[in-house]
Design a protein around this motif. Structure first.
Motif, PDB file in Angstrom:
ATOM      1  N   SER A 262      46.984  40.152  30.985  1.00 19.74           N
ATOM      2  CA  SER A 262      45.898  40.697  31.811  1.00 19.74           C
ATOM      3  C   SER A 262      46.226  42.064  32.374  1.00 19.74           C
ATOM      4  CB  SER A 262      45.557  39.745  32.965  1.00 19.74           C
ATOM      5  OG  SER A 262      46.669  39.622  33.826  1.00 19.74           O
TER       6      SER A 262
ATOM      7  N   GLN B 191      43.062  31.804  37.925  1.00 17.27           N
ATOM      8  CA  GLN B 191      42.104  32.881  38.215  1.00 17.27           C
ATOM      9  C   GLN B 191      42.801  33.966  39.002  1.00 17.27           C
ATOM     10  OE1 GLN B 191      38.251  33.399  41.007  1.00 17.27           O
ATOM     11  NE2 GLN B 191      38.033  31.760  39.548  1.00 17.27           N
ATOM     12  N   THR B 192      42.753  35.179  38.499  1.00 14.75           N
ATOM     13  CA  THR B 192      43.413  36.293  39.166  1.00 14.75           C
ATOM     14  C   THR B 192      42.430  37.306  39.742  1.00 14.75           C
ATOM     15  OG1 THR B 192      43.620  37.438  37.048  1.00 14.75           O
ATOM     16  CG2 THR B 192      45.495  36.103  37.757  1.00 14.75           C
ATOM     17  N   GLU B 193      41.168  37.238  39.309  1.00 17.88           N
ATOM     18  CA  GLU B 193      40.174  38.145  39.876  1.00 17.88           C
ATOM     19  C   GLU B 193      38.816  37.466  39.945  1.00 17.88           C
ATOM     20  OE1 GLU B 193      41.518  42.475  38.217  1.00 17.88           O
ATOM     21  OE2 GLU B 193      39.566  42.320  39.217  1.00 17.88           O
ATOM     22  N   ASN B 194      38.150  37.706  41.052  1.00 17.48           N
ATOM     23  CA  ASN B 194      36.762  37.299  41.239  1.00 17.48           C
ATOM     24  C   ASN B 194      36.100  38.499  41.896  1.00 17.48           C
ATOM     25  OD1 ASN B 194      34.332  36.462  42.354  1.00 17.48           O
ATOM     26  ND2 ASN B 194      35.078  34.413  42.835  1.00 17.48           N
ATOM     27  N   ASN B 195      35.257  39.183  41.143  1.00 10.55           N
ATOM     28  CA  ASN B 195      34.684  40.425  41.669  1.00 10.55           C
ATOM     29  C   ASN B 195      33.409  40.152  42.445  1.00 10.55           C
ATOM     30  OD1 ASN B 195      36.390  42.765  40.903  1.00 10.55           O
ATOM     31  ND2 ASN B 195      36.127  41.859  38.889  1.00 10.55           N
TER      32      ASN B 195
ATOM     33  N   ALA C  99      46.577  47.310  36.071  1.00 10.97           N
ATOM     34  CA  ALA C  99      45.339  46.589  36.396  1.00 10.97           C
ATOM     35  C   ALA C  99      44.848  45.768  35.220  1.00 10.97           C
ATOM     36  CB  ALA C  99      44.258  47.570  36.813  1.00 10.97           C
ATOM     37  N   SER C 100      44.121  44.700  35.536  1.00  9.04           N
ATOM     38  CA  SER C 100      43.450  43.949  34.490  1.00  9.04           C
ATOM     39  C   SER C 100      42.019  44.435  34.295  1.00  9.04           C
ATOM     40  CB  SER C 100      43.434  42.461  34.837  1.00  9.04           C
ATOM     41  OG  SER C 100      42.797  42.265  36.078  1.00  9.04           O
ATOM     42  N   LYS C 101      41.516  45.171  35.266  1.00  8.14           N
ATOM     43  CA  LYS C 101      40.105  45.548  35.229  1.00  8.14           C
ATOM     44  C   LYS C 101      39.911  46.798  34.395  1.00  8.14           C
ATOM     45  CE  LYS C 101      36.290  46.417  38.421  1.00  8.14           C
ATOM     46  NZ  LYS C 101      35.919  46.477  39.850  1.00  8.14           N
TER      47      LYS C 101
ATOM     48  N   TYR D 249      38.369  36.593  30.136  1.00 11.31           N
ATOM     49  CA  TYR D 249      37.500  37.318  31.069  1.00 11.31           C
ATOM     50  C   TYR D 249      36.042  36.912  30.854  1.00 11.31           C
ATOM     51  CZ  TYR D 249      41.540  40.471  30.469  1.00 11.31           C
ATOM     52  OH  TYR D 249      42.798  40.999  30.373  1.00 11.31           O
TER      53      TYR D 249
END
Lengths: 115, 111
Positions: free
Chosen positions: A97, A54-58, B96-98, A33
């Motif tokens: 994750s 890549q699983t998240e791009n905020n 969730a990962s967040k 992360y």
């Protein structure tokens, strides 16, 4: 020592420079992360990688470009940054994750100053 | 919505107990964490609690969870100068990962 290292620890760059931040984890984790820590604001998650994908791009501006060549290394490429991008950039890793094994271990951070 | 709130500062006398409080809004959170950040360092996971637990104790640390009020607290017994740091409360759903972090509480120790 958490098993997550970041280099450089401090970086000063101009708005026209291109630089890269590096993160390496020695924990055998599969998820990595990037977070941004600005003064007086909560930690902001920027990107999540799981098994190099890549699983998240905020909603991160394109002047920040992540790269994850393998599960142990994560880069953040920087170009044409703005002064408001000055912050502490933290890297973290976890076994997975999501699910039960998402305890995230953080590196010491790179203190970035954009002039 | 997602929101985690903490008071910004806490000052305690050395040897006393410190209690750092946190409230969160997402009742579906599964994991609740306390992280510690010392000057110039990254975040260190201190402890965590599952949402089906009310209390967890680990040496000088006691975590209490009130699910009804969505309130989490961290008690540090016999506070020492080495406990000076910023303490972050955080929450995460199982799927969730967040992780959603609070703004952190700066704990200072006075002699």
């Amino acid at each position: 020592e958490t098993g997550v290292t970041q280099t450089p620890r401090h970086l000063v760059m101009g708005m026209t420079n291109k630089k890269s931040l590096k993160c390496e984890q020695h924990l055998g984790h599969n998820a990595m992360y990037w977070y941004k820590q600005s003064a007086k604001k909560p930690l902001e998650l920027m990107f999540v990688y799981n098994f190099k994908e890549q699983t998240e791009n905020n909603s991160v501006p394109s002047r920040f470009s992540p790269e994850c060549p393998n599960s142990s290394h994560l880069f953040l490429h920087l170009h044409t940054l703005q002064p408001e991008d000055s912050a502490l950039y933290l890297c973290a890793s976890s076994q997975e994750s999501s699910g039960a094994y998402n305890e995230q271990f953080f590196g010491p951070g790179t203190r970035l100053t954009v002039l | 919505g997602e929101d985690v709130e903490q008071s910004l500062f806490l000052s305690v006398r050395e040897g006393d107990s410190s209690v750092i409080n946190c409230t969160y809004t997402d009742s579906s959170s599964t994991y609740l964490y306390w992280y510690k950040q010392e000057p110039g360092a990254g975040l260190q996971l201190l402890t965590y609690i599952f949402s089906n637990m009310d209390m967890k104790q680990d040496q000088r640390l006691t975590v209490l969870l009130n699910k009804k009020d969505k309130h989490l607290s961290l008690r540090i017994a016999d506070t020492q100068t080495g406990d000076s740091a910023i303490y972050f409360c955080a929450e995460r759903k199982s799927s969730a990962s967040k992780i959603i972090f609070g703004s952190g509480t700066r704990l200072s120790i006075r002699p």
